[in-house]
Design an enzyme around this catalytic site. Structure first.
Site, PDB file in Angstrom:
ATOM      1  N   GLY A  24      15.658   1.365  -5.312  1.00 35.51           N
ATOM      2  CA  GLY A  24      15.944  -0.030  -5.651  1.00 35.51           C
ATOM      3  C   GLY A  24      17.328  -0.180  -6.245  1.00 35.51           C
ATOM      4  N   ARG A  28      21.327   4.406  -8.593  1.00 26.59           N
ATOM      5  CA  ARG A  28      20.573   5.618  -8.239  1.00 26.59           C
ATOM      6  C   ARG A  28      21.014   6.087  -6.854  1.00 26.59           C
ATOM      7  NH1 ARG A  28      16.849   8.338 -10.246  1.00 26.59           N
ATOM      8  NH2 ARG A  28      16.228   6.789 -11.774  1.00 26.59           N
ATOM      9  N   ARG A  47      28.427  -6.848  -3.044  1.00 27.89           N
ATOM     10  CA  ARG A  47      27.598  -7.234  -4.214  1.00 27.89           C
ATOM     11  C   ARG A  47      27.151  -6.008  -5.014  1.00 27.89           C
ATOM     12  NH1 ARG A  47      24.163 -12.435  -3.218  1.00 27.89           N
ATOM     13  NH2 ARG A  47      25.332 -13.517  -1.599  1.00 27.89           N
ATOM     14  N   ARG A  91      11.718   4.498   1.347  1.00 32.30           N
ATOM     15  CA  ARG A  91      11.881   3.920   0.001  1.00 32.30           C
ATOM     16  C   ARG A  91      11.460   4.974  -1.004  1.00 32.30           C
ATOM     17  NH1 ARG A  91      11.625   0.979  -4.287  1.00 32.30           N
ATOM     18  NH2 ARG A  91       9.638   0.582  -5.367  1.00 32.30           N
ATOM     19  N   SER A  94       9.816   3.481  -8.092  1.00 36.96           N
ATOM     20  CA  SER A  94       8.922   3.702  -9.230  1.00 36.96           C
ATOM     21  C   SER A  94       7.797   2.678  -9.157  1.00 36.96           C
ATOM     22  CB  SER A  94       9.688   3.551 -10.548  1.00 36.96           C
ATOM     23  OG  SER A  94      10.239   2.247 -10.627  1.00 36.96           O
ATOM     24  N   ASP A 208       5.060   4.058 -15.134  1.00 34.97           N
ATOM     25  CA  ASP A 208       4.323   3.313 -16.168  1.00 34.97           C
ATOM     26  C   ASP A 208       2.838   3.455 -15.847  1.00 34.97           C
ATOM     27  OD1 ASP A 208       6.399   1.804 -14.499  1.00 34.97           O
ATOM     28  OD2 ASP A 208       6.722   0.787 -16.418  1.00 34.97           O
ATOM     29  N   ARG A 221      12.139   9.814 -16.286  1.00 37.37           N
ATOM     30  CA  ARG A 221      12.229   9.086 -15.011  1.00 37.37           C
ATOM     31  C   ARG A 221      13.124   9.868 -14.066  1.00 37.37           C
ATOM     32  NH1 ARG A 221      12.148   2.849 -13.946  1.00 37.37           N
ATOM     33  NH2 ARG A 221      10.533   2.115 -15.333  1.00 37.37           N
TER      34      ARG A 221
HETATM   35  N1  6CR Z   1       5.607  -5.143 -10.642  1.00 40.75           N
HETATM   36  C1  6CR Z   1       5.869  -3.897 -11.106  1.00 40.75           C
HETATM   37  N2  6CR Z   1       5.095  -3.394 -12.097  1.00 40.75           N
HETATM   38  C2  6CR Z   1       5.343  -2.168 -12.568  1.00 40.75           C
HETATM   39 CL1  6CR Z   1       4.365  -1.561 -13.834  1.00 40.75          CL
HETATM   40  C3  6CR Z   1       6.391  -1.400 -12.036  1.00 40.75           C
HETATM   41  N3  6CR Z   1       6.886  -0.150 -12.291  1.00 40.75           N
HETATM   42  C4  6CR Z   1       7.915   0.032 -11.476  1.00 40.75           C
HETATM   43  N4  6CR Z   1       8.111  -1.074 -10.699  1.00 40.75           N
HETATM   44  C5  6CR Z   1       9.210  -1.160  -9.724  1.00 40.75           C
HETATM   45  O1  6CR Z   1      10.401  -1.267 -10.519  1.00 40.75           O
HETATM   46  C6  6CR Z   1      10.966  -2.563 -10.405  1.00 40.75           C
HETATM   47  C7  6CR Z   1      10.487  -3.395 -11.567  1.00 40.75           C
HETATM   48  O2  6CR Z   1      10.742  -2.739 -12.790  1.00 40.75           O
HETATM   49  C8  6CR Z   1      10.518  -3.091  -9.052  1.00 40.75           C
HETATM   50  O3  6CR Z   1      11.530  -2.810  -8.099  1.00 40.75           O
HETATM   51  C9  6CR Z   1       9.216  -2.332  -8.751  1.00 40.75           C
HETATM   52  O4  6CR Z   1       9.192  -1.850  -7.424  1.00 40.75           O
HETATM   53  C10 6CR Z   1       7.169  -1.984 -11.017  1.00 40.75           C
HETATM   54  N5  6CR Z   1       6.897  -3.222 -10.541  1.00 40.75           N
END
Ligand code: 6CR
Length: 236
Positions: A24, A28, A47, A91, A94, A208, A221
């Site tokens: 993303g 990175r 951008r 892709r 995280s 998470d 991470r």
């Molecule tokens: N909804 C959501 N929730 C949790 Cl707990 C996430 N942990 C990592 N991501 C990812 O990281 C970014 C958001 O922090 C997004 O690109 C998503 O793909 C998460 N996105």
């Protein structure tokens, strides 16, 4: 008059390899290019969504940021597949765990990608489309992980349009369907690949945990991404 096919990417035809890794975060992408690729060269920075091409173990491979959310990844992956003749996009991201058996740093592979997004409505289908990973890429990723001794968990993920959801019960609902983790991009990537007749795979590191409320430190991470990176780089 620009001779590039899009306002979002200044790369020229042929600048991208057939395989593109897509985190993303563009920073990175920069880190991956500078750390893992031989002779990396930047091919786009529109951008600040950086894209690079180099080689890994002699094979050409590219890495480019996709941003957060399906609209963003939808733009960049659509253009890579349809304007830059890319064959496969992996892709590497995280996600938040929805299941108790998942632990921080686990590597999850999205065999399918559920979504709450409207992205699929553009195709005008008379039913529910199932955004799925390419089986060949999925199989090779699992075999590579086994060889490297990395445990991967394969199953459904959720690609949500919402990070801060107003509905306090939404995670429980997806959890009850066995969905492993929540992120925000895979479904759009899989739909773009299906429409373009190309290949895609989404690999996620659990950063998470939505039920234990644990989360990875910044350095963990980075460490966790390393295992996923070593798998992804072998898929070129
Ligand atoms: N909804 C959501 N929730 C949790 Cl707990 C996430 N942990 C990592 N991501 C990812 O990281 C970014 C958001 O922090 C997004 O690109 C998503 O793909 C998460 N996105």
């Amino acid at each position: 008059m620009s001779n590039t096919p899009t306002a979002h990417n200044s790369a020229k035809a042929g600048d991208f390899a057939k395989t593109v890794l897509m985190p993303g975060d563009p920073l990175r992408a920069k880190y991956i290019a500078e750390t893992y690729l031989e002779n990396p060269r930047q091919v786009t920075a529109v951008r600040n969504m950086f894209g690079y091409t180099g080689t890994y173990k002699g094979k050409e491979i590219s890495v480019m940021g996709g941003g957060m959310g399906m609209p963003s990844v939808g733009i960049y992956s659509y253009e890579l597949f349809n304007f830059y003749d890319v064959d496969q996009i992996i892709r590497i991201g995280s996600a938040g765990a929805l299941q108790d058996h998942l632990k921080l740093m686990d590597v999850v592979i999205g065999m399918g990608a559920c979504t709450d997004s409207n992205y699929v409505y553009q195709y005008g289908l008379p039913g529910t489309f199932a955004p799925i990973a390419d089986y060949d890429l999925l199989n090779r990723a699992v075999e590579t992980a086994k060889r490297q001794g990395t445990n991967v968990v394969v199953g459904n993920v959720l690609s949500s349009d919402v990070f801060y959801n107003a509905n306090p019960n939404v995670n429980d609902l997806w959890r009850s369907m066995g969905v492993l983790a929540v992120e925000m991009e895979a479904a759009a990537l899989y739909m773009n690949a299906a429409k373009a007749g190309k290949k895609a795979l989404c690999m996620l590191t659990i950063s998470d945990h939505l039920y234990t409320n644990e989360f990875l430190s910044a350095e963990d991470r980075q460490l966790g991404f390393g295992k996923m990176m070593e798998i992804a780089l072998e898929l070129a």
